[in-house]
Design a protein around this motif. Sequence first.
Motif, PDB file in Angstrom:
ATOM      1  N   THR A 278       0.398   5.200  45.909  1.00 49.75           N
ATOM      2  CA  THR A 278      -0.670   4.685  45.261  1.00 49.75           C
ATOM      3  C   THR A 278      -1.488   3.930  45.628  1.00 49.75           C
ATOM      4  O   THR A 278      -2.013   4.415  47.247  1.00 49.75           O
ATOM      5  CB  THR A 278      -0.028   2.655  45.326  1.00 49.75           C
ATOM      6  N   GLY A 279      -2.707   3.812  45.622  1.00 49.59           N
ATOM      7  CA  GLY A 279      -4.115   3.906  45.475  1.00 49.59           C
ATOM      8  C   GLY A 279      -5.281   3.790  44.461  1.00 49.59           C
ATOM      9  O   GLY A 279      -4.524   2.471  43.509  1.00 49.59           O
ATOM     10  N   LYS A 280      -6.666   3.657  45.324  1.00 52.20           N
ATOM     11  CA  LYS A 280      -7.264   3.410  43.519  1.00 52.20           C
ATOM     12  C   LYS A 280      -8.347   4.676  43.643  1.00 52.20           C
ATOM     13  O   LYS A 280      -8.403   5.848  43.890  1.00 52.20           O
ATOM     14  CB  LYS A 280      -8.459   2.413  44.947  1.00 52.20           C
ATOM     15  N   LEU A 281      -9.012   4.370  42.295  1.00 49.41           N
ATOM     16  CA  LEU A 281     -10.001   5.977  42.518  1.00 49.41           C
ATOM     17  C   LEU A 281     -11.478   5.304  42.909  1.00 49.41           C
ATOM     18  O   LEU A 281     -11.892   3.964  42.204  1.00 49.41           O
ATOM     19  CB  LEU A 281     -10.286   6.048  41.035  1.00 49.41           C
ATOM     20  N   ASN A 282     -11.806   5.752  43.804  1.00 47.88           N
ATOM     21  CA  ASN A 282     -13.417   5.636  44.078  1.00 47.88           C
ATOM     22  C   ASN A 282     -14.869   6.719  43.390  1.00 47.88           C
ATOM     23  O   ASN A 282     -13.827   7.801  43.480  1.00 47.88           O
ATOM     24  CB  ASN A 282     -13.228   5.497  45.389  1.00 47.88           C
ATOM     25  N   PRO A 283     -15.825   7.066  43.225  1.00 52.67           N
ATOM     26  CA  PRO A 283     -16.540   7.819  43.781  1.00 52.67           C
ATOM     27  C   PRO A 283     -16.578   8.537  45.006  1.00 52.67           C
ATOM     28  O   PRO A 283     -16.944   7.940  46.026  1.00 52.67           O
ATOM     29  CB  PRO A 283     -18.258   7.269  43.247  1.00 52.67           C
ATOM     30  N   GLU A 284     -16.584   9.538  44.906  1.00 50.02           N
ATOM     31  CA  GLU A 284     -16.984  10.675  46.510  1.00 50.02           C
ATOM     32  C   GLU A 284     -17.866  10.452  47.341  1.00 50.02           C
ATOM     33  O   GLU A 284     -18.536  10.598  47.731  1.00 50.02           O
ATOM     34  CB  GLU A 284     -17.182  12.147  45.478  1.00 50.02           C
ATOM     35  N   GLU A 285     -19.370  10.005  46.268  1.00 49.24           N
ATOM     36  CA  GLU A 285     -20.711   9.677  46.498  1.00 49.24           C
ATOM     37  C   GLU A 285     -21.337   8.334  46.039  1.00 49.24           C
ATOM     38  O   GLU A 285     -21.110   7.950  45.377  1.00 49.24           O
ATOM     39  CB  GLU A 285     -21.680  11.235  46.626  1.00 49.24           C
ATOM     40  N   GLU A 286     -21.393   7.328  47.278  1.00 51.76           N
ATOM     41  CA  GLU A 286     -21.958   5.984  47.275  1.00 51.76           C
ATOM     42  C   GLU A 286     -22.390   5.814  48.299  1.00 51.76           C
ATOM     43  O   GLU A 286     -22.454   6.479  49.825  1.00 51.76           O
ATOM     44  CB  GLU A 286     -20.324   5.118  47.272  1.00 51.76           C
ATOM     45  N   ILE A 287     -23.844   5.622  48.296  1.00 51.30           N
ATOM     46  CA  ILE A 287     -24.849   4.891  48.884  1.00 51.30           C
ATOM     47  C   ILE A 287     -25.347   3.861  48.894  1.00 51.30           C
ATOM     48  O   ILE A 287     -25.376   2.621  47.595  1.00 51.30           O
ATOM     49  CB  ILE A 287     -26.005   6.057  49.169  1.00 51.30           C
ATOM     50  N   GLU A 288     -25.715   2.821  49.907  1.00 48.44           N
ATOM     51  CA  GLU A 288     -25.746   1.987  50.448  1.00 48.44           C
ATOM     52  C   GLU A 288     -27.620   1.693  50.208  1.00 48.44           C
ATOM     53  O   GLU A 288     -27.964   2.084  51.465  1.00 48.44           O
ATOM     54  CB  GLU A 288     -25.456   0.532  50.604  1.00 48.44           C
ATOM     55  N   LEU A 289     -28.636   1.120  49.445  1.00 44.37           N
ATOM     56  CA  LEU A 289     -29.487   1.225  49.331  1.00 44.37           C
ATOM     57  C   LEU A 289     -30.274   0.120  50.575  1.00 44.37           C
ATOM     58  O   LEU A 289     -30.171  -1.193  50.217  1.00 44.37           O
ATOM     59  CB  LEU A 289     -30.642   0.971  48.621  1.00 44.37           C
ATOM     60  N   LYS A 290     -31.205  -0.285  51.666  1.00 38.80           N
ATOM     61  CA  LYS A 290     -31.446  -0.567  52.389  1.00 38.80           C
ATOM     62  C   LYS A 290     -32.744  -0.538  52.922  1.00 38.80           C
ATOM     63  O   LYS A 290     -33.706   0.119  52.567  1.00 38.80           O
ATOM     64  CB  LYS A 290     -30.512  -0.536  53.877  1.00 38.80           C
ATOM     65  N   PRO A 291     -33.732  -1.521  53.277  1.00 34.83           N
ATOM     66  CA  PRO A 291     -34.828  -2.234  53.109  1.00 34.83           C
ATOM     67  C   PRO A 291     -35.012  -1.322  54.435  1.00 34.83           C
ATOM     68  O   PRO A 291     -34.315  -1.286  55.577  1.00 34.83           O
ATOM     69  CB  PRO A 291     -35.409  -3.437  52.568  1.00 34.83           C
ATOM     70  N   GLN A 292     -36.727  -1.113  54.346  1.00 39.28           N
ATOM     71  CA  GLN A 292     -36.873  -0.980  55.852  1.00 39.28           C
ATOM     72  C   GLN A 292     -38.038  -1.361  56.648  1.00 39.28           C
ATOM     73  O   GLN A 292     -38.773  -1.464  57.372  1.00 39.28           O
ATOM     74  CB  GLN A 292     -37.959   0.817  55.865  1.00 39.28           C
ATOM     75  N   ILE A 293     -37.941  -2.384  56.312  1.00 41.25           N
ATOM     76  CA  ILE A 293     -39.193  -3.759  56.628  1.00 41.25           C
ATOM     77  C   ILE A 293     -38.290  -4.485  55.689  1.00 41.25           C
ATOM     78  O   ILE A 293     -37.932  -5.167  54.970  1.00 41.25           O
ATOM     79  CB  ILE A 293     -40.429  -3.723  56.477  1.00 41.25           C
ATOM     80  N   SER A 294     -38.427  -5.862  56.749  1.00 37.31           N
ATOM     81  CA  SER A 294     -37.930  -7.632  56.601  1.00 37.31           C
ATOM     82  C   SER A 294     -39.064  -7.633  55.720  1.00 37.31           C
ATOM     83  O   SER A 294     -40.311  -7.948  55.884  1.00 37.31           O
ATOM     84  CB  SER A 294     -37.912  -8.143  57.946  1.00 37.31           C
TER      85      SER A 294
END
Length: 372
Positions: free
Chosen positions: A52-68
Amino acid sequence: MNKTVKIILVLVAIIALAFVLKYFKDANSKDVVDYKVEEPFYSSIDTKAVATGKLNPEEEIELKPQISGIVDKILVEEGDKVKKGDLIATIRVVPNEQNLVSAKSRIATAKLSFDNAKILYDRNKTLFEKGVISQQDFENSELSFNQAKESLGQAQNDYQIIKRGSISGGSSANTNIVAQIPGTILEIPVREGDQVIQSNNFNAGTTIATIADMSLMIFEGKLDEAEVGKVEEGKEIKVILGAIKDKEFPAILTFVAPKGIEENGAVQFTIKADVKIDSITNIRAGYSANAEIEIESKDSVLVIREALLQYNRITEKPFVEIMTGDNKFEKENVELGLSDGINVEITEGVKEGDKIKVWNKASKDNEDEEEE
């Protein structure tokens, strides 16, 4: 008085006779019970392990800012498909007043140095043209002038970065959040006006959006320790999604964890598999899924239903009751092979054509097995 006694005795005799007749009737009726029978048959037996488990994307990224700063605009919505380099959001910089004042001071200092270097350069250039000073002296003044010019430009750029977050405001500006891979926007956890923190060595930063390539999916699940030793990487498996009925997706097992994790008293091992998704199926990340892994299979073997098996309460060995005559049965010990939970392979004790009694666990058909 004697007449009354006689009447009582007659009634007692009648009642006793009724009980005797009922007893013999029940005994005779039990003797003529017609049991149902079934015959063994040839079939295929497959033993499977289910993870039992889940189906997840192989490539998943989070976009983060380079400045506050503050989220100024969000240009996409969850579910949108984007290409690499597409603008996702823009950040408005809220500069620190002290940093702005310091940047202005550095500009003023650099401007003074530049003006002084320019005066010296112009003077030495005139003297050099008249042959008054050497070429070396002129080149030294030219070098000082260029260095002062570069310092002034750097101070001005620093001021612009502190104030606006970038120098030119182009597509490569720190205030622009762009997609790093092509895919689908899975989540946008922030809204316009939210404050965000830049990603650096000491802070993971605020996630602006999550992007994944939905065409490359993997199954991630847990397999019990009793079955993990029977599987290996590279094996073909089937993945069944809870949200999509009557459809199986082929997959290739790519990872079996070398170390298990104890969960609820049982040791579970993580497995992963690459799932082949067709283009017409709408798949969403996080679908619950089951992976069926074939452990062992046999074709065209003699089987019976497991419900026909009985077990000796003392020896715990399996046996069946085979019809030998009209409503007569004889116990026969059997050797079992593979089982899929419904049918079980019989390797010894039963042959094709035998009629096996269908017994009822709630009855007392096998009470005498203890005596044997």
